[in-house]
Design an enzyme around this catalytic site. Structure first.
Site, PDB file in Angstrom:
ATOM      1  N   ARG A   1      26.758  35.352  29.337  1.00 42.80           N
ATOM      2  CA  ARG A   1      26.965  35.811  30.615  1.00 42.80           C
ATOM      3  C   ARG A   1      26.131  34.838  31.839  1.00 42.80           C
ATOM      4  O   ARG A   1      26.979  34.679  32.764  1.00 42.80           O
ATOM      5  CB  ARG A   1      26.029  37.257  30.883  1.00 42.80           C
TER       6      ARG A   1
ATOM      7  N   TYR B   1      42.968  40.960  53.396  1.00 42.73           N
ATOM      8  CA  TYR B   1      43.553  41.362  52.193  1.00 42.73           C
ATOM      9  C   TYR B   1      43.011  42.791  51.911  1.00 42.73           C
ATOM     10  O   TYR B   1      41.820  43.129  52.061  1.00 42.73           O
ATOM     11  CB  TYR B   1      42.989  40.622  51.249  1.00 42.73           C
TER      12      TYR B   1
ATOM     13  N   ASP C   1      38.266  32.866  53.004  1.00 43.93           N
ATOM     14  CA  ASP C   1      39.259  33.146  51.470  1.00 43.93           C
ATOM     15  C   ASP C   1      40.422  32.188  51.556  1.00 43.93           C
ATOM     16  O   ASP C   1      41.282  32.395  52.366  1.00 43.93           O
ATOM     17  CB  ASP C   1      39.758  34.490  51.650  1.00 43.93           C
TER      18      ASP C   1
ATOM     19  N   LYS D   1      45.766  33.748  41.634  1.00 45.53           N
ATOM     20  CA  LYS D   1      47.351  33.241  42.443  1.00 45.53           C
ATOM     21  C   LYS D   1      47.716  32.003  42.022  1.00 45.53           C
ATOM     22  O   LYS D   1      47.955  31.543  40.982  1.00 45.53           O
ATOM     23  CB  LYS D   1      47.158  33.732  44.011  1.00 45.53           C
TER      24      LYS D   1
HETATM   25  C1  LIG Z   1      44.623  38.929  45.420  1.00 46.92           C
HETATM   26  C2  LIG Z   1      43.793  38.557  46.588  1.00 46.92           C
HETATM   27  C3  LIG Z   1      42.612  38.734  46.243  1.00 46.92           C
HETATM   28  C4  LIG Z   1      41.726  39.553  45.253  1.00 46.92           C
HETATM   29  O1  LIG Z   1      41.801  39.021  43.802  1.00 46.92           O
HETATM   30  P1  LIG Z   1      42.019  39.726  42.709  1.00 46.92           P
HETATM   31  O2  LIG Z   1      42.049  38.528  41.752  1.00 46.92           O
HETATM   32  O3  LIG Z   1      43.329  40.504  42.734  1.00 46.92           O
HETATM   33  O4  LIG Z   1      40.609  40.660  42.335  1.00 46.92           O
HETATM   34  C5  LIG Z   1      41.453  38.336  47.552  1.00 46.92           C
HETATM   35  N1  LIG Z   1      42.246  37.707  48.556  1.00 46.92           N
HETATM   36  C6  LIG Z   1      43.445  37.331  48.696  1.00 46.92           C
HETATM   37  C7  LIG Z   1      43.980  36.497  49.866  1.00 46.92           C
HETATM   38  C8  LIG Z   1      44.286  37.789  47.625  1.00 46.92           C
HETATM   39  O5  LIG Z   1      45.519  37.593  47.784  1.00 46.92           O
END
Ligand SMILES: *Cc1c(COP(=O)(O)O)cnc(C)c1O
Length: 397
Positions: free
Chosen positions: A45, A97, A169, A194
């Site tokens: 962990r 988001y 982000d 993504k």
């Molecule tokens: C998908 C997404 C998230 C969240 O991520 P997960 O891997 O689904 O938890 C946060 N910010 C943006 C811009 C996203 O597209």
């Protein structure tokens, strides 16, 4: 050396065996010579060698000191919010988001952390909304799904002057196009689900900090709370990152072609893509990024949920699904899917119309994607027709 060459060679050859692919250390614990005497790892962990490779590569790509890999993007966001204390405030981009909106408002608000949402594409809004209690400014650029662009450098200056952290982000741009830490941000967060993973086959999150000290605080939170990325998923993200530059370049080229096509279509009202000269954030995007990414949104002249639904269920290559950033093109209807948790009035005020369709443009040939959209416009012609109000007949007057 070019970024691509640097990237490929920042993934190390295994020093023990010479394996050119990073080994997957599928283990929970590590044998110690004496209590506390080990080879850098004690319990998985706290740290795992496969995860470490991913974390180090990401730190390099984002030009930061410390990378930390989480079990999801939201787990990464959650760890950053845990830096705050009761009474602190977050100032966040309004077109945020949906999952981050839910986390901030429905989980952390009850612990006494307040969040204010403003349109950070207008830098003065940040300046006006900041209070002595603001400890964290949270932006996405481009945003999801209206592709708003915020000026990272200008907002970083405001953050510094007010002793608060700026977190970007960077999921949509990816480090292949934009490195917020070089522009003054303190933290970068990713949904590695993504573009970093890139193949729609995992859920993962990454945090990179500019300073070691802040990185250590977030690492402490991760170890204390436990939302780590597994060795196999760490390996999958490393494998995805190996082709990040090539993929993002092609995603961007395809998206530009699709956006230019949509702009000329009579059934389309607005097209949101920072690569279009008509986009209000185009100049800032040119200044702070080397490309515009693979996401394109548009609204229909016939601005109803019904018209948009007819469209999103009729495409052939663009598959209807949440998520983005994979090799296959996807589309979604944010008002009914990713942004459903945001109250309708707030959602519309943030520019997410009922008919707004978000495309995640994949790596197919751009021409095939455009043909798919054209064909869909043709088959949905009836549903997309703007119904004119009946003109009062002479006999009515
Ligand atoms: C998908 C997404 C998230 C969240 O991520 P997960 O891997 O689904 O938890 C946060 N910010 C943006 C811009 C996203 O597209």
């Amino acid at each position: 050396m070019s970024n691509a060459t640097q990237l490929i060679h920042s993934i190390p050859v295994d020093p023990l065996t010479g394996a050119i692919s990073v080994p997957i250390y599928q283990t929970s614990t590590f044998v110690q010579e004496a209590p506390g005497v080990n080879q850098g790892y004690d319990y998985a962990r706290t740290g795992n060698p496969t995860r470490t490779v991913l974390e180090d590569v990401l730190a390099k790509l984002e030009k930061g000191e410390t990378g930390i890999a989480f079990s999801s993007g939201l787990a990464a966001i959650d760890a950053i919010v845990k830096l705050l204390e009761t009474g602190d405030e977050i100032l966040a981009v309004d077109d945020i988001y949906g999952g981050a909106f839910r986390l901030f408002t429905q989980v952390y608000q009850k612990f006494g952390i307040k969040v204010n949402f403003v349109d950070t594409a207008i830098t003065e809004n940040v300046f006006d909304a900041i209070t002595p209690k603001t400890k964290l400014i949270w932006i996405e650029t481009p945003t999801n799904p209206t592709l708003k662009i915020s000026d990272i450098q200008a907002i970083a200056k405001i953050a510094k002057a007010n002793q608060c952290l700026l977190c970007v982000d960077n999921t949509f741009a990816s480090p292949a196009l934009q490195q917020p830490l070089s522009l003054g941000a303190d933290i970068v967060v990713h949904s590695a689900t993504k573009y970093l993973g890139g193949h729609s086959d995992l859920i993962a999150g990454i945090v990179v900090t500019k300073e070691k000290e802040l990185g250590a605080k977030i690492k402490f939170i991760q170890n204390a709370c436990g939302a780590i990325l597994s060795p196999f998923d760490s390996w999958l993200v490393i494998r995805g990152i190996e082709t990040l530059h090539l993929r993002v370049k092609q995603h961007s080229e395809n998206a530009q072609a699709v956006a230019e096509f949509l702009e000329t279509h009579p059934a389309v009202d607005k097209v949101y893509y920072p690569g279009l000269k008509t986009h209000p954030g185009h100049d800032i995007a040119v200044k702070q990024a080397t490309g515009f990414g693979g996401i394109v949104s548009f609204t229909l002249k016939h601005d109803t949920e019904e018209a948009a639904t007819a469209f999103v269920i009729s495409t052939k290559l663009f598959k209807l699904a949440e998520s983005l950033g994979g090799i296959k093109s996807l589309l979604c209807l944010p008002s009914q899917m990713t942004h459903k948790t945001i109250p309708a009035a707030k959602r519309r005020a943030a520019g997410v119309a009922d008919s707004l369709i978000r495309l995640s443009v994949g790596l197919e040939e751009a021409k095939d994607l455009i043909d798919d959209l054209q064909h869909t416009f043709d088959t949905c012609k009836k549903q997309l027709q703007v119904k004119r109000k009946r003109q009062p007949a002479v006999s009515d007057i």
